[in-house]
Design a protein around this motif. Structure first.
Motif, PDB file in Angstrom:
ATOM      1  N   PHE A 182      39.020  10.301  51.833  1.00 49.55           N
ATOM      2  CA  PHE A 182      38.280   9.278  51.096  1.00 49.55           C
ATOM      3  C   PHE A 182      38.636   7.885  51.615  1.00 49.55           C
ATOM      4  CE2 PHE A 182      38.324   6.220  47.569  1.00 49.55           C
ATOM      5  CZ  PHE A 182      37.038   6.330  47.064  1.00 49.55           C
ATOM      6  N   MET A 183      39.943   7.637  51.798  1.00 49.64           N
ATOM      7  CA  MET A 183      40.377   6.328  52.271  1.00 49.64           C
ATOM      8  C   MET A 183      39.931   6.076  53.710  1.00 49.64           C
ATOM      9  SD  MET A 183      44.120   5.501  50.650  1.00 49.64           S
ATOM     10  CE  MET A 183      44.972   6.978  51.194  1.00 49.64           C
ATOM     11  N   ALA A 184      39.984   7.108  54.531  1.00 47.89           N
ATOM     12  CA  ALA A 184      39.575   6.945  55.932  1.00 47.89           C
ATOM     13  C   ALA A 184      38.102   6.558  56.028  1.00 47.89           C
ATOM     14  CB  ALA A 184      39.839   8.231  56.702  1.00 47.89           C
ATOM     15  N   ALA A 185      37.265   7.221  55.231  1.00 45.49           N
ATOM     16  CA  ALA A 185      35.835   6.902  55.236  1.00 45.49           C
ATOM     17  C   ALA A 185      35.596   5.491  54.715  1.00 45.49           C
ATOM     18  CB  ALA A 185      35.072   7.915  54.393  1.00 45.49           C
ATOM     19  N   GLY A 186      36.294   5.119  53.644  1.00 46.95           N
ATOM     20  CA  GLY A 186      36.149   3.779  53.079  1.00 46.95           C
ATOM     21  C   GLY A 186      36.639   2.702  54.025  1.00 46.95           C
ATOM     22  N   ASN A 187      37.703   3.008  54.745  1.00 49.90           N
ATOM     23  CA  ASN A 187      38.248   2.055  55.702  1.00 49.90           C
ATOM     24  C   ASN A 187      37.233   1.736  56.795  1.00 49.90           C
ATOM     25  OD1 ASN A 187      40.657   0.559  56.571  1.00 49.90           O
ATOM     26  ND2 ASN A 187      40.598   1.907  58.343  1.00 49.90           N
ATOM     27  N   THR A 188      36.546   2.760  57.270  1.00 51.82           N
ATOM     28  CA  THR A 188      35.524   2.567  58.298  1.00 51.82           C
ATOM     29  C   THR A 188      34.364   1.728  57.773  1.00 51.82           C
ATOM     30  OG1 THR A 188      36.083   4.666  59.359  1.00 51.82           O
ATOM     31  CG2 THR A 188      33.910   3.750  59.830  1.00 51.82           C
ATOM     32  N   SER A 189      33.876   2.065  56.572  1.00 49.29           N
ATOM     33  CA  SER A 189      32.725   1.342  56.017  1.00 49.29           C
ATOM     34  C   SER A 189      33.082  -0.105  55.696  1.00 49.29           C
ATOM     35  CB  SER A 189      32.182   2.050  54.765  1.00 49.29           C
ATOM     36  OG  SER A 189      33.122   2.033  53.715  1.00 49.29           O
ATOM     37  N   MET A 190      34.323  -0.351  55.265  1.00 47.14           N
ATOM     38  CA  MET A 190      34.751  -1.728  55.006  1.00 47.14           C
ATOM     39  C   MET A 190      34.773  -2.538  56.296  1.00 47.14           C
ATOM     40  SD  MET A 190      35.193  -2.565  51.905  1.00 47.14           S
ATOM     41  CE  MET A 190      35.130  -1.699  50.347  1.00 47.14           C
ATOM     42  N   GLY A 191      35.204  -1.907  57.384  1.00 49.76           N
ATOM     43  CA  GLY A 191      35.209  -2.595  58.668  1.00 49.76           C
ATOM     44  C   GLY A 191      33.811  -2.997  59.098  1.00 49.76           C
ATOM     45  N   VAL A 192      32.867  -2.087  58.916  1.00 51.05           N
ATOM     46  CA  VAL A 192      31.467  -2.373  59.254  1.00 51.05           C
ATOM     47  C   VAL A 192      30.948  -3.546  58.423  1.00 51.05           C
ATOM     48  CG1 VAL A 192      29.112  -1.463  59.164  1.00 51.05           C
ATOM     49  CG2 VAL A 192      30.967  -0.013  60.019  1.00 51.05           C
ATOM     50  N   ALA A 193      31.218  -3.507  57.095  1.00 51.37           N
ATOM     51  CA  ALA A 193      30.732  -4.563  56.201  1.00 51.37           C
ATOM     52  C   ALA A 193      31.364  -5.909  56.528  1.00 51.37           C
ATOM     53  CB  ALA A 193      31.008  -4.186  54.744  1.00 51.37           C
ATOM     54  N   MET A 194      32.664  -5.906  56.804  1.00 57.22           N
ATOM     55  CA  MET A 194      33.338  -7.178  57.097  1.00 57.22           C
ATOM     56  C   MET A 194      32.860  -7.786  58.411  1.00 57.22           C
ATOM     57  SD  MET A 194      37.217  -7.170  55.758  1.00 57.22           S
ATOM     58  CE  MET A 194      37.477  -7.326  53.982  1.00 57.22           C
ATOM     59  N   LYS A 195      32.645  -6.942  59.391  1.00 58.21           N
ATOM     60  CA  LYS A 195      32.121  -7.451  60.660  1.00 58.21           C
ATOM     61  C   LYS A 195      30.715  -8.008  60.479  1.00 58.21           C
ATOM     62  CE  LYS A 195      34.977  -4.351  63.416  1.00 58.21           C
ATOM     63  NZ  LYS A 195      35.043  -3.092  64.188  1.00 58.21           N
ATOM     64  N   ALA A 196      29.905  -7.318  59.661  1.00 61.98           N
ATOM     65  CA  ALA A 196      28.537  -7.764  59.416  1.00 61.98           C
ATOM     66  C   ALA A 196      28.520  -9.108  58.694  1.00 61.98           C
ATOM     67  CB  ALA A 196      27.781  -6.725  58.595  1.00 61.98           C
ATOM     68  N   ALA A 197      29.526  -9.312  57.834  1.00 60.20           N
ATOM     69  CA  ALA A 197      29.597 -10.566  57.075  1.00 60.20           C
ATOM     70  C   ALA A 197      30.335 -11.657  57.830  1.00 60.20           C
ATOM     71  CB  ALA A 197      30.292 -10.302  55.741  1.00 60.20           C
ATOM     72  N   GLY A 198      30.830 -11.331  59.044  1.00 57.88           N
ATOM     73  CA  GLY A 198      31.577 -12.317  59.816  1.00 57.88           C
ATOM     74  C   GLY A 198      32.948 -12.610  59.253  1.00 57.88           C
ATOM     75  N   LEU A 199      33.513 -11.642  58.513  1.00 57.41           N
ATOM     76  CA  LEU A 199      34.798 -11.855  57.837  1.00 57.41           C
ATOM     77  C   LEU A 199      35.952 -11.143  58.506  1.00 57.41           C
ATOM     78  CD1 LEU A 199      33.478 -11.394  54.193  1.00 57.41           C
ATOM     79  CD2 LEU A 199      34.173 -13.556  55.245  1.00 57.41           C
ATOM     80  N   ALA A 200      35.671 -10.315  59.507  1.00 60.62           N
ATOM     81  CA  ALA A 200      36.748  -9.551  60.158  1.00 60.62           C
ATOM     82  C   ALA A 200      37.597 -10.467  61.043  1.00 60.62           C
ATOM     83  CB  ALA A 200      36.141  -8.425  60.981  1.00 60.62           C
ATOM     84  N   ARG A 201      38.902 -10.408  60.796  1.00 63.62           N
ATOM     85  CA  ARG A 201      39.847 -11.191  61.595  1.00 63.62           C
ATOM     86  C   ARG A 201      40.882 -10.295  62.269  1.00 63.62           C
ATOM     87  NH1 ARG A 201      36.390 -14.019  60.387  1.00 63.62           N
ATOM     88  NH2 ARG A 201      36.360 -16.000  59.256  1.00 63.62           N
ATOM     89  N   GLY A 202      40.916  -9.034  61.854  1.00 65.59           N
ATOM     90  CA  GLY A 202      41.893  -8.105  62.403  1.00 65.59           C
ATOM     91  C   GLY A 202      41.240  -6.798  62.733  1.00 65.59           C
ATOM     92  N   SER A 203      42.049  -5.746  62.860  1.00 63.29           N
ATOM     93  CA  SER A 203      41.511  -4.424  63.198  1.00 63.29           C
ATOM     94  C   SER A 203      42.312  -3.346  62.497  1.00 63.29           C
ATOM     95  CB  SER A 203      41.559  -4.212  64.696  1.00 63.29           C
ATOM     96  OG  SER A 203      42.891  -4.302  65.162  1.00 63.29           O
TER      97      SER A 203
END
Length: 329
Positions: A308-329
């Motif tokens: 569950f966490m692994a799937a959520g982690n991936t989707s959060m990364g996609v959303a943050m990148k889409a919102a221009g909020l990703a600063r890490g990996s």
């Protein structure tokens, strides 16, 4: 070396090999022998704190030892999550990790991620609803979605701070409809309650937050919920459809809470914790407590929680990148 001596050494080695498998279950049988500390990364009085305290109370009954809840706040959740991850992996330090563990490393706040822990159990999830004012011209989610597509950037949304879980829920929903994050500009707020007030006053057009958080305004007739971003309807709000039911978009997300321990927790102790958490999750005391507060109950064992966490982690990364909020990996 004589044949007899060699035989004695082999027998000793074999005996030692037998001792380890037998000793492991014994650890779980004698555990716990002293009080347990449950670390909560968020402040006293909040939803995470309340959920942790009912679990700790019921855990005490099962273990026969005190389970002391310790609030370690700060750093947007980093301080408490770090305290759980860096604790001794002996079973006497556990914690309630939250959805933010799938977000903080993308924001560049920490290197901690879901794999930094021994997962024990998922206990709760609250998916966001899509709320509009009671007098909104949009009677259902299809009408709202059509308006967003027709005039990107015109409608504004709120529900939490910039980059918070409810902001990312909106971004994820927009992405699932093939729209950029900019299609609905985000107005940061100090939480769901002030955002719902702003919605009723006409300051924003949409609020994405959990339906329980919106309940007071819904009950007062000042807002309406058009859909929830979940796989199933919430029994307490049975008239609110899922995104898939409303517009055919199969996108789910939610704020969740689960029990975890430092990485390296011995398997017998981890399994004992999971069994106790399952009993708590199914208990009438826990379910009544959660229902009274509008919190959703969800169960997953250690393996299911990790997935569950692994799937959520991936989707959060996609959303943050889409919102221009990703600063890490």
């Amino acid at each position: 070396m004589t044949h007899l001596t060699r035989r004695h050494l082999l027998a000793s080695a074999a005996g030692a090999g037998l001792v380890a498998p037998l000793a492991a279950p014994a650890i779980a049988q004698t555990f716990p022998a002293r009080p347990i500390q449950m670390v909560v990364p968020w402040g006293a009085g909040g939803g995470t704190d309340a959920t942790a305290r009912i679990i700790a109370t019921l855990m005490e009954k099962e273990f026969g030892q005190p389970v002391n809840v310790v609030n370690r706040t700060g750093g947007s959740g980093v301080v408490g999550h770090s305290a759980i991850a860096t604790g001794a992996p002996d079973g006497y330090t556990i914690g309630m990790i939250t959805v933010e563990i799938s977000m903080m490393h993308w924001q560049g706040l920490t290197q901690l991620n879901p794999e930094s822990y021994t997962p024990i159990a998922l206990m709760n999830e609250d998916p966001p609803g899509v709320q509009v004012a009671a007098n909104s011209r949009y009677a259902d989610l299809k009408a709202l979605a059509d308006a967003i597509k027709a005039s990107p950037g015109r409608l504004k949304a709120s529900g939490t701070g910039q980059g918070g879980i409810w902001h990312l829920a909106l971004v994820g929903w927009l992405g699932a409809m093939g729209l950029p994050a900019s299609a609905v500009p985000w107005v940061p707020s100090n939480g769901a309650a002030p955002a719902m007030q702003d919605l009723a006053a006409g300051g924003v057009d949409i609020v994405t937050c959990s339906v329980p958080e919106a309940k007071a305004m819904l009950d007062a007739g000042r807002a309406k919920s058009l859909a929830i971003m979940a796989a199933e309807r919430n029994p307490q709000f049975a008239n609110v459809p899922t995104l898939k039911e409303a517009i055919g978009v199969d996108y789910t997300v939610g704020a969740w809470r689960g029990i975890a321990a430092p990485k390296g927790l011995p398997a017998p102790i981890a399994e004992r914790y999971t069994a106790v958490c399952k009993k708590i999750n199914e208990s009438s005391e826990f379910r009544s407590f959660m229902s009274a507060r509008g919190f959703g109950v969800r169960w997953a064992d250690a393996t299911g929680f990790a997935q569950f966490m692994a799937a959520g982690n991936t989707s959060m990364g996609v959303a943050m990148k889409a919102a221009g909020l990703a600063r890490g990996s």
